[in-house]
Design a protein around this motif. Structure first.
Motif, PDB file in Angstrom:
ATOM      1  N   GLN A 287      26.447  40.663  48.525  1.00 59.15           N
ATOM      2  CA  GLN A 287      27.000  39.665  49.442  1.00 59.15           C
ATOM      3  C   GLN A 287      28.520  39.619  49.317  1.00 59.15           C
ATOM      4  O   GLN A 287      29.051  39.308  48.245  1.00 59.15           O
ATOM      5  CB  GLN A 287      26.408  38.294  49.127  1.00 59.15           C
TER       6      GLN A 287
ATOM      7  N   CYS B 187      26.666  39.233  39.727  1.00 57.35           N
ATOM      8  CA  CYS B 187      26.084  39.013  41.064  1.00 57.35           C
ATOM      9  C   CYS B 187      25.702  40.357  41.685  1.00 57.35           C
ATOM     10  O   CYS B 187      24.576  40.541  42.143  1.00 57.35           O
ATOM     11  CB  CYS B 187      27.075  38.332  42.002  1.00 57.35           C
TER      12      CYS B 187
ATOM     13  N   PRO C 228      33.341  30.748  38.648  1.00 59.54           N
ATOM     14  CA  PRO C 228      33.871  30.090  39.848  1.00 59.54           C
ATOM     15  C   PRO C 228      32.860  29.209  40.597  1.00 59.54           C
ATOM     16  O   PRO C 228      33.248  28.193  41.172  1.00 59.54           O
ATOM     17  CB  PRO C 228      34.339  31.268  40.713  1.00 59.54           C
TER      18      PRO C 228
ATOM     19  N   ARG D 176      38.043  24.309  43.993  1.00 63.66           N
ATOM     20  CA  ARG D 176      38.144  25.592  43.292  1.00 63.66           C
ATOM     21  C   ARG D 176      39.242  25.565  42.226  1.00 63.66           C
ATOM     22  O   ARG D 176      39.130  26.162  41.170  1.00 63.66           O
ATOM     23  CB  ARG D 176      38.464  26.700  44.313  1.00 63.66           C
TER      24      ARG D 176
ATOM     25  N   TYR E 244      35.520  25.669  48.121  1.00 64.80           N
ATOM     26  CA  TYR E 244      35.866  26.962  47.539  1.00 64.80           C
ATOM     27  C   TYR E 244      37.167  27.449  48.160  1.00 64.80           C
ATOM     28  O   TYR E 244      37.491  27.150  49.309  1.00 64.80           O
ATOM     29  CB  TYR E 244      34.753  27.993  47.786  1.00 64.80           C
TER      30      TYR E 244
ATOM     31  N   ASN F  41      40.223  39.583  34.904  1.00 61.11           N
ATOM     32  CA  ASN F  41      38.911  40.184  35.213  1.00 61.11           C
ATOM     33  C   ASN F  41      38.464  41.255  34.223  1.00 61.11           C
ATOM     34  O   ASN F  41      38.361  42.431  34.576  1.00 61.11           O
ATOM     35  CB  ASN F  41      38.898  40.684  36.669  1.00 61.11           C
TER      36      ASN F  41
ATOM     37  N   VAL G 297      31.779  37.790  50.032  1.00 64.23           N
ATOM     38  CA  VAL G 297      32.259  36.456  50.386  1.00 64.23           C
ATOM     39  C   VAL G 297      33.496  36.585  51.289  1.00 64.23           C
ATOM     40  O   VAL G 297      34.451  37.288  50.937  1.00 64.23           O
ATOM     41  CB  VAL G 297      32.587  35.650  49.119  1.00 64.23           C
TER      42      VAL G 297
ATOM     43  N   ARG H  29      41.295  42.424  43.359  1.00 65.94           N
ATOM     44  CA  ARG H  29      41.240  42.154  41.929  1.00 65.94           C
ATOM     45  C   ARG H  29      41.592  43.432  41.176  1.00 65.94           C
ATOM     46  O   ARG H  29      41.374  44.529  41.671  1.00 65.94           O
ATOM     47  CB  ARG H  29      39.823  41.737  41.494  1.00 65.94           C
TER      48      ARG H  29
ATOM     49  N   VAL I  67      37.237  43.414  46.936  1.00 61.61           N
ATOM     50  CA  VAL I  67      35.852  43.144  46.533  1.00 61.61           C
ATOM     51  C   VAL I  67      34.905  44.059  47.308  1.00 61.61           C
ATOM     52  O   VAL I  67      33.912  44.542  46.776  1.00 61.61           O
ATOM     53  CB  VAL I  67      35.519  41.647  46.715  1.00 61.61           C
TER      54      VAL I  67
ATOM     55  N   GLU J 152      44.023  33.103  36.477  1.00 62.60           N
ATOM     56  CA  GLU J 152      43.931  32.213  37.625  1.00 62.60           C
ATOM     57  C   GLU J 152      45.019  31.132  37.621  1.00 62.60           C
ATOM     58  O   GLU J 152      45.249  30.496  38.647  1.00 62.60           O
ATOM     59  CB  GLU J 152      42.543  31.568  37.668  1.00 62.60           C
TER      60      GLU J 152
ATOM     61  N   PHE K 208      28.073  30.578  50.444  1.00 57.12           N
ATOM     62  CA  PHE K 208      27.844  31.159  49.121  1.00 57.12           C
ATOM     63  C   PHE K 208      28.185  30.187  47.990  1.00 57.12           C
ATOM     64  O   PHE K 208      27.434  30.050  47.030  1.00 57.12           O
ATOM     65  CB  PHE K 208      28.663  32.445  48.973  1.00 57.12           C
ATOM     66  N   TYR K 209      29.326  29.521  48.104  1.00 57.40           N
ATOM     67  CA  TYR K 209      29.792  28.641  47.024  1.00 57.40           C
ATOM     68  C   TYR K 209      29.748  27.159  47.381  1.00 57.40           C
ATOM     69  O   TYR K 209      29.887  26.316  46.504  1.00 57.40           O
ATOM     70  CB  TYR K 209      31.246  28.965  46.647  1.00 57.40           C
TER      71      TYR K 209
ATOM     72  N   VAL L 284      31.327  38.079  39.678  1.00 55.94           N
ATOM     73  CA  VAL L 284      30.971  39.133  40.644  1.00 55.94           C
ATOM     74  C   VAL L 284      30.223  40.318  40.025  1.00 55.94           C
ATOM     75  O   VAL L 284      29.284  40.843  40.628  1.00 55.94           O
ATOM     76  CB  VAL L 284      32.211  39.587  41.456  1.00 55.94           C
TER      77      VAL L 284
ATOM     78  N   ASP M  18      40.281  30.938  47.221  1.00 52.95           N
ATOM     79  CA  ASP M  18      40.310  32.176  46.439  1.00 52.95           C
ATOM     80  C   ASP M  18      41.738  32.614  46.125  1.00 52.95           C
ATOM     81  O   ASP M  18      42.675  32.308  46.861  1.00 52.95           O
ATOM     82  CB  ASP M  18      39.586  33.289  47.221  1.00 52.95           C
TER      83      ASP M  18
ATOM     84  N   ARG N 137      45.664  40.028  42.441  1.00 43.91           N
ATOM     85  CA  ARG N 137      46.029  39.788  41.035  1.00 43.91           C
ATOM     86  C   ARG N 137      46.489  41.049  40.333  1.00 43.91           C
ATOM     87  O   ARG N 137      45.685  41.743  39.710  1.00 43.91           O
ATOM     88  CB  ARG N 137      44.800  39.283  40.267  1.00 43.91           C
TER      89      ARG N 137
END
Ligand code: NAD
Ligand code: UDP
Length: 389
Positions: free
Chosen positions: A251, A239, A102, A182, A335, A214, A253, A260, A298, A141, A330-331, A236, A337, A341
């Motif tokens: 972090q 990360c 992403p 995005r 961005y 995912n 976001v 997810r 998340v 997505e 961050f992005y 993620v 989202d 999902r």
């Protein structure tokens, strides 16, 4: 191998050995699929990629028992005439090649669109012209945002499955405006899906489209500064692994409120093998592949990973294990989202009898054990060099 030779498909017919051209075989999913095919089947794989690090143990060089079963072809499908020959020599092509992190979608939208649409076109064309079967990797997505996300946050209809469960043949694809770059990835994937579907309808292409939800596990992406660029932003799992390994806060976001469903890579690979070996049941289908029972926000994922990593490493978590960060920080600009999902599993269940098995906590434990073993020493060395200089 003798046992594999005798194996039967879901309709009781013997499975003939296939030659498979696997594009993007050196990536996360490709590496697990290559391992599975080598360990449990007699199929032959042409592994195509620009990188081979994640399948080095299979191809560099192939161990004696795999000689003749797998070969590595280092080529960029953007500009290499060898691709058509490989597709012609194979029975089946599996296309995994893509830019699919992403952080790239809004910062490198042209590369993202070219990679996910333009570069996939010749693959579809060669399969169609040569009457070869294609399994193409799309993404969950393509569903974008849920219908329910447009209702007020306390609206009771948001709790109704019709407002969030994602169905292959019913749910719409809902993306944000063009300035939200995005969605360049989702839109490119949607258009290649439509093109493949149309090749099926008009020219009889035998295709299967996979929409992964995912998939995670060992070898996913890279740890910045160790086996990838220090400034790179992976997905993620990597990360958060990176933060845990370096004892930095995770972090979140925009508050970590997005939801997810995560599925273990090894469960998901079982589904792909069923598609490979049951063409009559998989052709013409679009399959969600995910685990609807593993839903977390998340933030919950961050909490669970922090807890599991503490057990795995024996290190006590930080006093403040998480911090909030805006998506812009961050992005960067553009961005946006997906809110939620949940895959509907009706079609894959009916066609292939597949169900995911592994609970999230179990495969986080397996995966974080792998991350700790693989990266901890390298990170320690690197951090002591930095503090010494
Ligand atoms: P990955 O980045 O690990 O693997 C992609 C591989 O393709 C890489 O090894 C890359 O080097 C290769 N590649 C890219 N462009 C190429 C080119 N021009 N020529 C040759 N090789 C090229 O990603 P992954 O997680 O394994 O994903 C594989 C596919 O599944 C992608 O199409 C992705 O969009 C899709 N997908 C994955 C997930 C997931 O949960 N992992 C979710 C949604 C969609
Ligand atoms: N995310 C986060 N912190 C990170 C990396 C990602 O909060 O360090 C969030 C991201 O904004 C998204 C979710 O985690 O809501 C999943 O991100 P990922 O990159 O894995 O891919 P996606 O599921 O969005 O395709």
């Amino acid at each position: 191998a003798a046992a594999a030779a005798a194996s039967l498909d879901l309709d009781g017919n013997p499975i003939a050995p296939l030659t498979i051209c696997m594009i993007g075989a050196g990536g996360f999913i490709g590496s697990h699929l290559c391992e599975k095919l080598m360990a449990e089947t007699n199929h032959v794989v042409f592994a195509v990629d620009v990188y081979s690090d994640k399948i080095r143990h299979l191809v560099d060089p192939a161990p004696p028992h795999l000689v003749g079963r797998i070969s590595f072809h280092r080529l960029n499908i953007k500009n290499d005439s060898r691709l058509e020959g490989l597709i012609k020599m194979a029975d089946l092509t599996i296309n995994l090649a893509a830019i699919c992190t992403p952080a790239d979608y809004n910062t490198r939208p042209l590369d993202t669109i070219y990679s996910n649409f333009i570069d996939a076109l010749p693959v579809v064309k060669y399969c169609s012209e040569n009457n070869k079967r294609l399994i193409h990797f799309s993404t969950c997505e393509v569903y974008g945002k849920t219908i329910g996300s447009f209702l007020p946050s306390d609206h009771p209809l948001r709790k109704e499955p019709e407002f969030y469960v994602l169905k292959e043949d019913e749910s719409p694809c809902i993306f944000g405006p063009i300035v939200k770059q995005r969605w360049s990835y989702a839109c490119a994937k949607q258009l290649i899906e439509r093109l493949i579907f149309a090749e099926g309808a008009e020219n009889g292409l035998e295709f299967t489209i996979v929409r992964p939800f995912n998939w995670i596990g060992p070898r996913m992406d890279f740890i910045p500064g160790v086996d990838g660029p220090s400034e790179g932003v992976p997905r993620v799992l990597a990360c958060f692994s990176n933060n845990l390994l370096r004892r930095e806060p995770l972090q979140l976001v925009d508050g970590g409120q997005s939801q997810r469903t995560f599925v273990y890579i090894k469960d998901a690979i079982e589904a792909v093998l069923l598609m490979i070996e049951n063409p009559a049941r998989a052709n013409g289908q679009i399959f969600n592949v995910g685990n609807p029972n593993n839903e977390v926000t998340v933030r919950e994922l961050a909490e669970m990973m922090t807890e599991v990593y503490a057990n795995v490493s024996g290190e006590i978590p930080l006093d403040e294990p998480m911090i909030d960060v805006s998506s812009k920080q961050f992005y960067g600009e553009g961005y946006d989202d997906s809110d939620k999902r949940i895959p509907d599993m009706t079609i894959i269940n009916k066609q292939l009898g597949w169900n995911p098995k592994t609970p999230l906590r179990d495969f986080l434990e397996t995966t974080l054990t792998y991350q700790h073993k693989t990266y901890k020493e390298a990170i320690k060395r690197q951090m002591s060099q930095v503090s010494a200089s």
